[in-house]
Design a protein around this motif. Structure first.
Motif, mmCIF file in Angstrom:
data_model
loop_
_atom_site.group_PDB
_atom_site.id
_atom_site.type_symbol
_atom_site.label_atom_id
_atom_site.label_comp_id
_atom_site.label_asym_id
_atom_site.label_seq_id
_atom_site.Cartn_x
_atom_site.Cartn_y
_atom_site.Cartn_z
ATOM 1 N N SER A 236 0.820 -1.203 0.000
ATOM 2 C CA SER A 236 0.000 0.000 0.000
ATOM 3 C C SER A 236 0.860 1.261 0.000
ATOM 4 O O SER A 236 0.586 2.217 -0.733
ATOM 5 C CB SER A 236 -0.920 -0.012 1.222
ATOM 6 O OG SER A 236 -1.682 1.178 1.294
ATOM 7 N N ILE A 237 1.899 1.262 0.819
ATOM 8 C CA ILE A 237 2.784 2.431 0.881
ATOM 9 C C ILE A 237 3.538 2.608 -0.431
ATOM 10 O O ILE A 237 3.718 3.737 -0.918
ATOM 11 C CB ILE A 237 3.760 2.283 2.063
ATOM 12 C CG1 ILE A 237 2.985 2.366 3.385
ATOM 13 C CG2 ILE A 237 4.849 3.347 2.023
ATOM 14 C CD1 ILE A 237 3.837 2.108 4.608
ATOM 15 N N LEU A 238 3.967 1.500 -1.032
ATOM 16 C CA LEU A 238 4.663 1.595 -2.311
ATOM 17 C C LEU A 238 3.744 2.143 -3.398
ATOM 18 O O LEU A 238 4.144 2.997 -4.201
ATOM 19 C CB LEU A 238 5.216 0.224 -2.705
ATOM 20 C CG LEU A 238 6.266 0.197 -3.821
ATOM 21 C CD1 LEU A 238 7.231 -0.961 -3.594
ATOM 22 C CD2 LEU A 238 5.626 0.044 -5.192
ATOM 23 N N MET A 239 2.489 1.674 -3.427
ATOM 24 C CA MET A 239 1.534 2.202 -4.408
ATOM 25 C C MET A 239 1.268 3.682 -4.162
ATOM 26 O O MET A 239 1.091 4.458 -5.107
ATOM 27 C CB MET A 239 0.230 1.397 -4.350
ATOM 28 C CG MET A 239 0.315 0.040 -5.018
ATOM 29 S SD MET A 239 -1.290 -0.795 -5.156
ATOM 30 C CE MET A 239 -1.460 -1.426 -3.501
ATOM 31 N N ARG A 240 1.234 4.095 -2.903
ATOM 32 C CA ARG A 240 1.052 5.513 -2.597
ATOM 33 C C ARG A 240 2.223 6.327 -3.128
ATOM 34 O O ARG A 240 2.050 7.432 -3.653
ATOM 35 C CB ARG A 240 0.917 5.715 -1.095
ATOM 36 C CG ARG A 240 0.676 7.172 -0.685
ATOM 37 C CD ARG A 240 0.523 7.302 0.821
ATOM 38 N NE ARG A 240 0.177 8.670 1.181
ATOM 39 C CZ ARG A 240 1.054 9.624 1.457
ATOM 40 N NH1 ARG A 240 2.354 9.340 1.409
ATOM 41 N NH2 ARG A 240 0.658 10.840 1.776
ATOM 42 N N GLY A 241 3.433 5.797 -3.004
ATOM 43 C CA GLY A 241 4.593 6.502 -3.532
ATOM 44 C C GLY A 241 4.524 6.670 -5.037
ATOM 45 O O GLY A 241 4.829 7.748 -5.575
ATOM 46 N N VAL A 242 4.108 5.617 -5.732
ATOM 47 C CA VAL A 242 3.941 5.709 -7.186
ATOM 48 C C VAL A 242 2.877 6.729 -7.540
ATOM 49 O O VAL A 242 3.028 7.528 -8.474
ATOM 50 C CB VAL A 242 3.611 4.324 -7.772
ATOM 51 C CG1 VAL A 242 3.312 4.426 -9.262
ATOM 52 C CG2 VAL A 242 4.757 3.348 -7.532
ATOM 53 N N ALA A 243 1.763 6.720 -6.782
ATOM 54 C CA ALA A 243 0.672 7.659 -7.053
ATOM 55 C C ALA A 243 1.106 9.102 -6.833
ATOM 56 O O ALA A 243 0.771 9.993 -7.637
ATOM 57 C CB ALA A 243 -0.521 7.323 -6.162
ATOM 58 N N LEU A 244 1.847 9.382 -5.769
ATOM 59 C CA LEU A 244 2.322 10.735 -5.519
ATOM 60 C C LEU A 244 3.254 11.207 -6.633
ATOM 61 O O LEU A 244 3.202 12.375 -7.042
ATOM 62 C CB LEU A 244 3.048 10.796 -4.170
ATOM 63 C CG LEU A 244 2.181 10.625 -2.919
ATOM 64 C CD1 LEU A 244 3.054 10.619 -1.668
ATOM 65 C CD2 LEU A 244 1.140 11.725 -2.825
ATOM 66 N N SER A 245 4.090 10.317 -7.116
ATOM 67 C CA SER A 245 4.984 10.678 -8.217
ATOM 68 C C SER A 245 4.193 11.010 -9.478
ATOM 69 O O SER A 245 4.526 11.954 -10.209
ATOM 70 C CB SER A 245 5.964 9.533 -8.492
ATOM 71 O OG SER A 245 6.765 9.254 -7.365
ATOM 72 N N ARG A 246 3.116 10.260 -9.733
ATOM 73 C CA ARG A 246 2.290 10.555 -10.905
ATOM 74 C C ARG A 246 1.572 11.892 -10.760
ATOM 75 O O ARG A 246 1.429 12.646 -11.735
ATOM 76 C CB ARG A 246 1.270 9.434 -11.117
ATOM 77 C CG ARG A 246 1.878 8.132 -11.612
ATOM 78 C CD ARG A 246 2.525 8.324 -12.989
ATOM 79 N NE ARG A 246 1.535 8.683 -13.991
ATOM 80 C CZ ARG A 246 0.980 7.828 -14.849
ATOM 81 N NH1 ARG A 246 1.315 6.554 -14.797
ATOM 82 N NH2 ARG A 246 0.115 8.233 -15.748
#
Length: 267
Positions: A236-246
């Motif tokens: 979940s945290i990794l997906m959040r990091g990807v989402a913030l970068s997008r």
């Protein structure tokens, strides 16, 4: 509907498994009521207070699906130890196979097994390895699926509007510094943390046991939620990091378009 799905998620282990005490049943009931009310309030409010990317599917849908699938699969596996069937044996064999594949030195699954005390029975250790293998596989699939959806659907805009401040209620744009730089920094931190947490969580659990506060993994429900947290939180945290970068890329692109339009208009 969202609140009902949250309720089903929380009661899944207790519904599949028997032998819970009255105290644990009451605790589950209280947690279920609180989670349902929180979900209703967050998704009915004009501006959420904690839920991120509320209006930017499928971010939360992918995360909830991964969490639900993990809890459901582990509940089926542990039900099979008391009431075996063809379905439970299929899930147990899948978890055992994946657990053996990823159980190599210094792997997250090996660290989860090594955190168990020496007095733990081989049956409990084997069940932990099977649960860790299947839950880790589900988390990896969810990450790959999320990244694929980002590419296919051009998330987060998908051709429509995207309100950054509603979808990121915990992000303070007035805290100082460039917004794009801060989003990229937070994204990188979340991605790094997502990679490290599968290795750090077993260490923390081991330290807790050494300090006199061990987690009783002999209880199937406790083991299910512990392994679920170990696999789901990093993903979940990794997906959040990807989402913030997008989101940072989207804001930067909009800035460049605005600057180009201003320059072409002589602004």
């Amino acid at each position: 509907m969202r609140a009902m799905l949250v309720v089903v998620l929380i009661i899944l282990p207790s519904a599949f498994l028997s032998g819970g005490s009255d105290d644990s049943t009451q605790i589950i009931a209280l947690i279920t009521i609180f989670a349902a009310l929180f979900t209703i309030v967050e998704y009915s409010a004009t501006s959420p207070s904690l839920v991120e990317f509320r209006d930017a599917p499928p971010f939360n849908r992918v995360r909830f699906s991964a969490l639900f699938a993990t809890v459901l699969c582990l509940s089926i596996i542990f039900r099979g130890y008391a009431e075996p069937s063809q379905l439970t044996r299929a899930f147990q064999n899948s978890g055992q196979y994946v657990g053996q594949v990823i159980d190599f030195p210094f792997s997250p699954a090996r660290l989860m097994v090594d955190m168990m005390p020496d007095t733990a029975s081989p049956a409990v250790v084997g069940r932990l390895r099977d649960a860790a293998g299947l839950s880790y596989l589900i988390s990896l699939i969810s990450i790959i699926w999320f990244v694929t959806l980002l590419r296919l659907q051009h998330w987060p805009r998908r051709g429509g509007s995207f309100n950054v401040w509603i979808n990121l209620p915990t992000f303070d744009p007035t805290a100082g510094g460039d917004v794009v730089r801060r989003l990229n920094r937070d994204g990188r931190v979340n991605i790094i943390l997502g990679f490290l947490l599968p290795f750090l969580i077993p260490v923390v659990i081991k330290l807790m046991s050494l300090l006199g506060n061990p987690i009783q993994l002999d209880d199937p429900q406790t083991l299910i939620w512990t392994v679920t947290a170990w696999a789901f939180l990093p993903a979940s945290i990794l997906m959040r990091g990807v989402a913030l970068s997008r989101v940072a890329q989207m804001i930067d692109l909009q800035r460049k378009k605005a600057y180009a339009n201003a320059a072409s208009n002589g602004g």
